[in-house]
Design a protein around this motif. Structure first.
Motif, mmCIF file in Angstrom:
data_model
loop_
_atom_site.group_PDB
_atom_site.id
_atom_site.type_symbol
_atom_site.label_atom_id
_atom_site.label_comp_id
_atom_site.label_asym_id
_atom_site.label_seq_id
_atom_site.Cartn_x
_atom_site.Cartn_y
_atom_site.Cartn_z
ATOM 1 N N GLU A 120 -5.911 -121.616 -17.188
ATOM 2 C CA GLU A 120 -6.948 -121.109 -16.123
ATOM 3 C C GLU A 120 -5.707 -120.034 -15.183
ATOM 4 N N SER A 121 -6.532 -118.917 -14.896
ATOM 5 C CA SER A 121 -6.068 -117.763 -14.277
ATOM 6 C C SER A 121 -6.944 -117.783 -12.727
ATOM 7 N N ALA A 150 -10.260 -118.099 -17.187
ATOM 8 C CA ALA A 150 -9.975 -118.808 -18.672
ATOM 9 C C ALA A 150 -9.640 -118.838 -19.677
#
Length: 127
Positions: free
Chosen positions: A62-63, A67
């Motif tokens: 995840e960023s 995700a």
């Protein structure tokens, strides 16, 4: 342009595989993948002992932007996971081919690595 080490094999889904002589391999996400995701904030790691099929989802990254599922580039059994990513998932941005490997696999068939993309072909895919 993305960094594409010559000693690795690559999946179209942007994972890399580094095979060792003992039939094990390290798996991680590529520089292209981490750059596309942006600042990574979380990494869901697989369970040690899990038997994975090629192309099967084994985790999530995840960023701040999205995700993304992470896929096993080849079939094998998870021998080890990189627990450092639990506390420092940003290592995936900083060192995708070094400190930020995700898992170590015992390959079901070491020859399967040959079915993955060469560095040159991966460069064409991402270029």
């Amino acid at each position: 342009m993305s960094n594409i080490p010559a000693d690795l094999r690559y999946a179209k889904s942007h994972e890399w595989l580094k095979v060792a002589a003992d039939g094990t391999a390290l798996v991680g996400i590529t520089d292209y993948a981490q750059a596309s995701l942006g600042d990574i904030t979380y990494a869901q790691l697989p369970k040690v002992g899990a038997a994975l099929k090629a192309g099967e989802t084994f985790g999530v990254v995840e960023s701040v932007k999205a995700a993304s599922d992470v896929y096993a580039p080849v079939a094998g059994t998870v021998l080890e996971v990189n627990k450092a990513l639990d506390a420092n998932p940003e290592k995936l941005n900083q060192s995708p081919y070094g400190e930020a490997w995700i898992m170590k696999l015992k390959l079901a068939n070491p020859g399967d690595a040959a079915s993955l993309l060469s560095p040159e072909d991966y460069g064409k895919l991402t270029g």
